[in-house]
Design a protein around this motif. Structure first.
Motif, PDB file in Angstrom:
ATOM      1  N   LEU A  40      74.385  58.280  75.038  1.00 11.33           N
ATOM      2  CA  LEU A  40      73.012  57.792  74.950  1.00 11.33           C
ATOM      3  C   LEU A  40      72.092  58.731  75.702  1.00 11.33           C
ATOM      4  O   LEU A  40      72.328  59.046  76.871  1.00 11.33           O
ATOM      5  CB  LEU A  40      72.906  56.388  75.563  1.00 11.33           C
ATOM      6  CG  LEU A  40      71.495  55.810  75.720  1.00 11.33           C
ATOM      7  CD1 LEU A  40      70.830  55.619  74.356  1.00 11.33           C
ATOM      8  CD2 LEU A  40      71.550  54.491  76.486  1.00 11.33           C
ATOM      9  N   LEU A  42      68.759  58.283  77.121  1.00  8.59           N
ATOM     10  CA  LEU A  42      67.911  57.141  77.461  1.00  8.59           C
ATOM     11  C   LEU A  42      66.518  57.632  77.847  1.00  8.59           C
ATOM     12  O   LEU A  42      66.390  58.526  78.680  1.00  8.59           O
ATOM     13  CB  LEU A  42      68.553  56.383  78.625  1.00  8.59           C
ATOM     14  CG  LEU A  42      67.925  55.070  79.034  1.00  8.59           C
ATOM     15  CD1 LEU A  42      68.136  54.015  77.959  1.00  8.59           C
ATOM     16  CD2 LEU A  42      68.524  54.593  80.349  1.00  8.59           C
ATOM     17  N   HIS A  61      73.198  58.450  70.462  1.00  6.70           N
ATOM     18  CA  HIS A  61      72.102  57.497  70.282  1.00  6.70           C
ATOM     19  C   HIS A  61      70.949  57.974  71.159  1.00  6.70           C
ATOM     20  O   HIS A  61      71.171  58.404  72.296  1.00  6.70           O
ATOM     21  CB  HIS A  61      72.543  56.096  70.690  1.00  6.70           C
ATOM     22  CG  HIS A  61      73.672  55.597  69.847  1.00  6.70           C
ATOM     23  ND1 HIS A  61      73.502  54.645  68.885  1.00  6.70           N
ATOM     24  CD2 HIS A  61      74.981  55.953  69.804  1.00  6.70           C
ATOM     25  CE1 HIS A  61      74.650  54.429  68.278  1.00  6.70           C
ATOM     26  NE2 HIS A  61      75.571  55.214  68.821  1.00  6.70           N
ATOM     27  N   TRP A  63      67.125  56.731  72.519  1.00  6.89           N
ATOM     28  CA  TRP A  63      66.181  55.619  72.618  1.00  6.89           C
ATOM     29  C   TRP A  63      64.932  56.064  73.347  1.00  6.89           C
ATOM     30  O   TRP A  63      65.005  56.734  74.374  1.00  6.89           O
ATOM     31  CB  TRP A  63      66.780  54.461  73.394  1.00  6.89           C
ATOM     32  CG  TRP A  63      67.998  53.827  72.807  1.00  6.89           C
ATOM     33  CD1 TRP A  63      68.557  54.037  71.582  1.00  6.89           C
ATOM     34  CD2 TRP A  63      68.843  52.867  73.456  1.00  6.89           C
ATOM     35  NE1 TRP A  63      69.678  53.270  71.427  1.00  6.89           N
ATOM     36  CE2 TRP A  63      69.878  52.539  72.563  1.00  6.89           C
ATOM     37  CE3 TRP A  63      68.819  52.258  74.699  1.00  6.89           C
ATOM     38  CZ2 TRP A  63      70.871  51.621  72.885  1.00  6.89           C
ATOM     39  CZ3 TRP A  63      69.816  51.349  75.016  1.00  6.89           C
ATOM     40  CH2 TRP A  63      70.830  51.030  74.106  1.00  6.89           C
ATOM     41  N   ASP A  64      63.785  55.646  72.826  1.00 10.38           N
ATOM     42  CA  ASP A  64      62.524  55.907  73.503  1.00 10.38           C
ATOM     43  C   ASP A  64      61.495  54.903  72.996  1.00 10.38           C
ATOM     44  O   ASP A  64      61.653  54.346  71.901  1.00 10.38           O
ATOM     45  CB  ASP A  64      62.037  57.336  73.239  1.00 10.38           C
ATOM     46  CG  ASP A  64      61.031  57.799  74.282  1.00 10.38           C
ATOM     47  OD1 ASP A  64      61.442  58.486  75.233  1.00 10.38           O
ATOM     48  OD2 ASP A  64      59.841  57.451  74.158  1.00 10.38           O
ATOM     49  N   GLU A  87      66.427  55.185  67.902  1.00 12.02           N
ATOM     50  CA  GLU A  87      65.915  53.815  67.974  1.00 12.02           C
ATOM     51  C   GLU A  87      64.701  53.740  68.880  1.00 12.02           C
ATOM     52  O   GLU A  87      64.756  54.172  70.033  1.00 12.02           O
ATOM     53  CB  GLU A  87      67.012  52.890  68.521  1.00 12.02           C
ATOM     54  CG  GLU A  87      66.606  51.445  68.580  1.00 12.02           C
ATOM     55  CD  GLU A  87      67.719  50.531  69.081  1.00 12.02           C
ATOM     56  OE1 GLU A  87      67.374  49.439  69.560  1.00 12.02           O
ATOM     57  OE2 GLU A  87      68.904  50.909  69.009  1.00 12.02           O
ATOM     58  N   GLN A  88      63.613  53.193  68.335  1.00 13.12           N
ATOM     59  CA  GLN A  88      62.444  52.918  69.174  1.00 13.12           C
ATOM     60  C   GLN A  88      62.773  51.648  69.947  1.00 13.12           C
ATOM     61  O   GLN A  88      63.048  50.603  69.362  1.00 13.12           O
ATOM     62  CB  GLN A  88      61.182  52.736  68.347  1.00 13.12           C
ATOM     63  CG  GLN A  88      59.965  52.538  69.218  1.00 13.12           C
ATOM     64  CD  GLN A  88      58.688  52.361  68.427  1.00 13.12           C
ATOM     65  OE1 GLN A  88      58.712  52.160  67.221  1.00 13.12           O
ATOM     66  NE2 GLN A  88      57.569  52.424  69.116  1.00 13.12           N
ATOM     67  N   ARG A  89      62.733  51.776  71.272  1.00 12.70           N
ATOM     68  CA  ARG A  89      63.214  50.665  72.091  1.00 12.70           C
ATOM     69  C   ARG A  89      62.526  50.685  73.443  1.00 12.70           C
ATOM     70  O   ARG A  89      62.479  51.729  74.090  1.00 12.70           O
ATOM     71  CB  ARG A  89      64.718  50.822  72.262  1.00 12.70           C
ATOM     72  CG  ARG A  89      65.420  49.708  72.960  1.00 12.70           C
ATOM     73  CD  ARG A  89      66.912  49.919  72.827  1.00 12.70           C
ATOM     74  NE  ARG A  89      67.691  48.915  73.485  1.00 12.70           N
ATOM     75  CZ  ARG A  89      68.855  48.469  73.057  1.00 12.70           C
ATOM     76  NH1 ARG A  89      69.357  48.959  71.934  1.00 12.70           N
ATOM     77  NH2 ARG A  89      69.524  47.570  73.718  1.00 12.70           N
ATOM     78  N   ILE A  91      63.215  50.059  76.799  1.00  8.40           N
ATOM     79  CA  ILE A  91      64.468  49.910  77.547  1.00  8.40           C
ATOM     80  C   ILE A  91      64.330  49.018  78.769  1.00  8.40           C
ATOM     81  O   ILE A  91      65.336  48.543  79.297  1.00  8.40           O
ATOM     82  CB  ILE A  91      65.046  51.283  77.949  1.00  8.40           C
ATOM     83  CG1 ILE A  91      64.042  52.067  78.778  1.00  8.40           C
ATOM     84  CG2 ILE A  91      65.485  52.047  76.718  1.00  8.40           C
ATOM     85  CD1 ILE A  91      64.555  53.376  79.318  1.00  8.40           C
TER      86      ILE A  91
END
Length: 191
Positions: A40, A42, A61, A63-64, A87-89, A91
């Motif tokens: 990931l 992150l 993966h 994520w941002d 993935e738009q996330r 966190i």
């Protein structure tokens, strides 16, 4: 985070070209990565770490919160022929779950409340690569808000439940014109 945070980061990435490089803690220590596993990136931003992890053969993966940054990362992944799950996330609201990843990379992002989630998200023998700005900076780069700056040796404290593989914090020691300044970096392993 909120839609205000997303909007702020989208403005940041709107005009930025894909000139990002992987974090030094990762690029100088690729030999420590497992030969396979789930990784990931992150708070990935433009995803230079995700690209590097994918080149190393990991299931990556990224994520941002910024959809603009993720769109640019997706274009870069296609251009280089790499598969990255993007993935738009937010966190902070939706952190990684327990034992999801073999490798987690975090660069230039700090929210101390997220650290226990990062530690929990690493599988047994998994590695965390972390690099971010310190409060003892020599230059005016990175954030100025103390909430986003590490105190001296703080990464060691935040990840004290893990085995430390590497720690570096040059700050003001020695010749300030040489070496890696303004940031601390850590690699830690869950046993």
């Amino acid at each position: 985070m909120s839609s205000n945070d997303r909007d702020k980061w989208n403005r940041n990435y709107q005009s930025e070209r894909d000139t990002s490089r992987p974090a030094l803690v990762l690029s100088e220590n690729l030999h420590l990565l497992p030969t396979r596993g789930r990784a990931l990136d992150l708070a990935c931003g433009l995803g230079a770490n995700a690209i590097e992890l994918a080149k190393s053969g990991l299931d990556v993966h990224a994520w941002d919160i910024s959809d603009i940054a993720l769109e640019k990362l997706g274009q870069q992944a296609v251009k280089t022929g790499l598969h990255i799950e993007i993935e738009q996330r937010d966190i902070i609201i939706n952190p990684p779950g327990p034992e999801m990843f073999d490798v987690i990379v975090v660069a230039h992002f700090l929210d101390r409340k997220l650290i226990p989630h990062i530690v929990a998200a690493i599988r047994k023998n998994g590695l965390i690569f972390y690099q971010t700005f310190t409060s003892n900076k020599l230059d005016d780069i990175g954030p100025n808000n103390p909430d986003y700056l590490l105190a001296r040796n703080e990464l060691l404290e935040l990840f004290s439940s893990l085995n430390i593989v590497l720690y570096r914090e040059d700050d003001r020691t020695g010749d300030p014109a040489r070496g890696h300044r303004n940031e601390a970096m850590l690699i830690a392993q869950k046993r």
